[in-house]
Design a protein around this motif. Sequence first.
Motif, short mmCIF file in Angstrom:
data_model
loop_
_atom_site.label_atom_id
_atom_site.label_comp_id
_atom_site.label_asym_id
_atom_site.label_seq_id
_atom_site.Cartn_x
_atom_site.Cartn_y
_atom_site.Cartn_z
N HIS A 93 8.22 6.03 37.79
CA HIS A 93 9.01 7.14 38.33
C HIS A 93 10.45 6.96 37.92
O HIS A 93 10.88 5.87 37.49
CB HIS A 93 8.89 7.17 39.86
CG HIS A 93 9.36 5.91 40.53
ND1 HIS A 93 10.68 5.68 40.86
CD2 HIS A 93 8.68 4.79 40.88
CE1 HIS A 93 10.80 4.48 41.41
NE2 HIS A 93 9.61 3.90 41.44
N ASP A 94 11.21 8.04 38.04
CA ASP A 94 12.63 7.97 37.72
C ASP A 94 13.43 7.60 38.96
O ASP A 94 12.86 7.31 40.03
CB ASP A 94 13.11 9.30 37.12
CG ASP A 94 12.83 10.47 38.06
OD1 ASP A 94 12.50 10.24 39.24
OD2 ASP A 94 12.92 11.63 37.59
N ALA A 95 14.75 7.64 38.83
CA ALA A 95 15.61 7.26 39.96
C ALA A 95 15.46 8.21 41.13
O ALA A 95 15.66 7.82 42.28
CB ALA A 95 17.07 7.21 39.51
N GLY A 96 15.06 9.45 40.86
CA GLY A 96 14.87 10.41 41.93
C GLY A 96 13.51 10.35 42.59
O GLY A 96 13.23 11.15 43.48
N GLY A 97 12.66 9.43 42.18
CA GLY A 97 11.33 9.30 42.78
C GLY A 97 10.29 10.22 42.19
O GLY A 97 9.16 10.28 42.68
N ASN A 98 10.63 10.95 41.13
CA ASN A 98 9.67 11.84 40.48
C ASN A 98 8.69 11.04 39.63
O ASN A 98 9.11 10.20 38.82
CB ASN A 98 10.39 12.86 39.61
CG ASN A 98 11.32 13.75 40.40
OD1 ASN A 98 10.95 14.27 41.45
ND2 ASN A 98 12.55 13.92 39.90
N VAL A 99 7.41 11.28 39.84
CA VAL A 99 6.38 10.56 39.08
C VAL A 99 6.35 11.12 37.66
O VAL A 99 6.01 12.28 37.43
CB VAL A 99 5.00 10.71 39.74
CG1 VAL A 99 3.96 9.90 38.97
CG2 VAL A 99 5.06 10.25 41.19
N ARG A 100 6.71 10.28 36.71
CA ARG A 100 6.76 10.69 35.29
C ARG A 100 6.08 9.64 34.43
O ARG A 100 6.73 8.77 33.85
CB ARG A 100 8.22 10.89 34.87
CG ARG A 100 8.91 12.02 35.61
CD ARG A 100 10.43 11.99 35.43
NE ARG A 100 10.82 12.08 34.05
CZ ARG A 100 12.08 12.03 33.62
NH1 ARG A 100 13.06 11.89 34.50
NH2 ARG A 100 12.36 12.12 32.34
N PRO A 101 4.75 9.65 34.38
CA PRO A 101 4.02 8.61 33.64
C PRO A 101 4.33 8.65 32.15
O PRO A 101 4.54 9.72 31.57
CB PRO A 101 2.55 8.95 33.93
CG PRO A 101 2.55 10.39 34.29
CD PRO A 101 3.85 10.65 34.98
N SER A 102 4.34 7.49 31.57
CA SER A 102 4.62 7.36 30.14
C SER A 102 3.37 7.68 29.32
O SER A 102 2.27 7.91 29.86
CB SER A 102 5.08 5.94 29.83
OG SER A 102 4.03 5.02 30.12
N TYR A 103 3.53 7.68 28.01
CA TYR A 103 2.39 7.86 27.11
C TYR A 103 1.37 6.74 27.31
O TYR A 103 0.16 6.98 27.34
CB TYR A 103 2.88 7.88 25.66
CG TYR A 103 1.78 7.99 24.64
CD1 TYR A 103 1.22 9.22 24.32
CD2 TYR A 103 1.31 6.87 23.98
CE1 TYR A 103 0.21 9.33 23.38
CE2 TYR A 103 0.30 6.95 23.02
CZ TYR A 103 -0.24 8.19 22.74
OH TYR A 103 -1.25 8.29 21.80
N TYR A 104 1.87 5.54 27.47
CA TYR A 104 0.97 4.39 27.71
C TYR A 104 0.19 4.57 29.00
O TYR A 104 -1.03 4.31 29.05
CB TYR A 104 1.79 3.11 27.75
CG TYR A 104 0.99 1.85 27.97
CD1 TYR A 104 0.48 1.13 26.90
CD2 TYR A 104 0.74 1.38 29.26
CE1 TYR A 104 -0.27 -0.03 27.10
CE2 TYR A 104 0.00 0.23 29.47
CZ TYR A 104 -0.51 -0.47 28.39
OH TYR A 104 -1.26 -1.60 28.60
N ALA A 105 0.86 5.02 30.07
CA ALA A 105 0.20 5.19 31.36
C ALA A 105 -0.86 6.29 31.29
O ALA A 105 -1.96 6.14 31.83
CB ALA A 105 1.23 5.53 32.44
#
Length: 427
Positions: free
Chosen positions: A331-343
């Motif tokens: 997640h980013d600093a704001g708590g938004n779930v942003r999975p990577s390409y690997y994830a």
Amino acid sequence: MARFLTTLMAVWLFFAPQPAQACVFCACVPAANNMPKTTDLVHTEHADLRELITREFRDHRLWLLDVVFLEYLLPAMMRMTEQLTAVAMHQVLAVGMFLDAKQQLEAERLFQQKVAEAHKDYQSSFDMCVIGTNMGSLAHTERRAELTAHVLSQRSQDRQMGAANSNASEGVKEDIEGRYEQFLTRYCHSKDNDENFIEICPVSAPEKTRNKDVSYGQTVDSVWTLDIDFSDNVLTDDEQDIFALASNLYASRVPTRFPEVALQDPDKQQFLLDMRSVIAKRSVAEHAFNSIVGMKAIGHLDSKDVVGEYMVRALEQFDIARPEAIEILGHDAGGNVRPSYYAQMEVLTRKIYQEPDFYTNLYDTPTNIDRKYAAMQAIGLMQDFDTLQSYLRTESMLSVLVEVELSKLQEKVQNTIGESNNAGKRE
């Protein structure tokens, strides 16, 4: 013989016709009454009878035509023909109705069959939703991974070449001082080096950042997503850790800066070219590290709405609590779930197949099974492409390693040849 003749004579006398007796008293004697002969009379009667018969047949024929046929048979046949035509048309109409009904029923059956097939084939499958949703922002995230790797490579090149506005722009001394200061405040652990670091940093750095500048497993390998986003101009903790780790792994001591005056010397110019050759070879090895970091860079901001929350729920199926799932996916600093390409690839190529429901859901329509198989093949091709890229990076590093070893042998051979030539000249 005499007896036969006697018998024949007797028969002739007995049966032979006798001459007619003259009748002198009868008025019918033809000669006496001037009457015609018998043959003429017969001929006359025959002619009259023939004419009568012919006339009767003619009248009979006319009667058959004018009376029987025209007055009785013809009207009856006309009525019969009309009746037969009407009945035939009625029968043809019935047959046509049967044919129309047959075609109508067949068409309705075909429509119903197609509707049933469409309902069966196009009924949504849960697993297809899982795969499709997890691939929502995969292409965008992959492009961001390539951009992140490029930025890291450019940053490393600028650091080694002494580009302006970099920590090592002025040379080795400035680079070491900056990294040492960061080490004291962020990565130092007083218990390290048999607790001798206590004299350097009496107060250890925060536990979550200790030794992350030298630990590849802790910084990169143990996480699915790194909070790295070079498009927002905000330096995050993961970006600082990656920069520090890269500086220690590659070009821990940057090349010496050359003053402009020194470059006027041809020998110094060759030394500069050799230095740039070393940097280029080093960048090949560093590219593998940058590519891995890029694949683990945080996804696009839109991915939080496309795949982020859904992947959290997917991990919750494994009895993973929501906070832990968010931490795993990244997640980013704001708590938004942003999975990577690997994830995302981790979930697509491994996690979804560890769910028992995936196999029970294979009891599905043949069309959905084909769709799942095609989707799995597509994911497999993407994984094979990533593997190919890894092989290409490995081959590049091996080729550079071979070139370095060959350069040593080449230099040795050239020195030997040069010594031989010098010895020959002296003689």
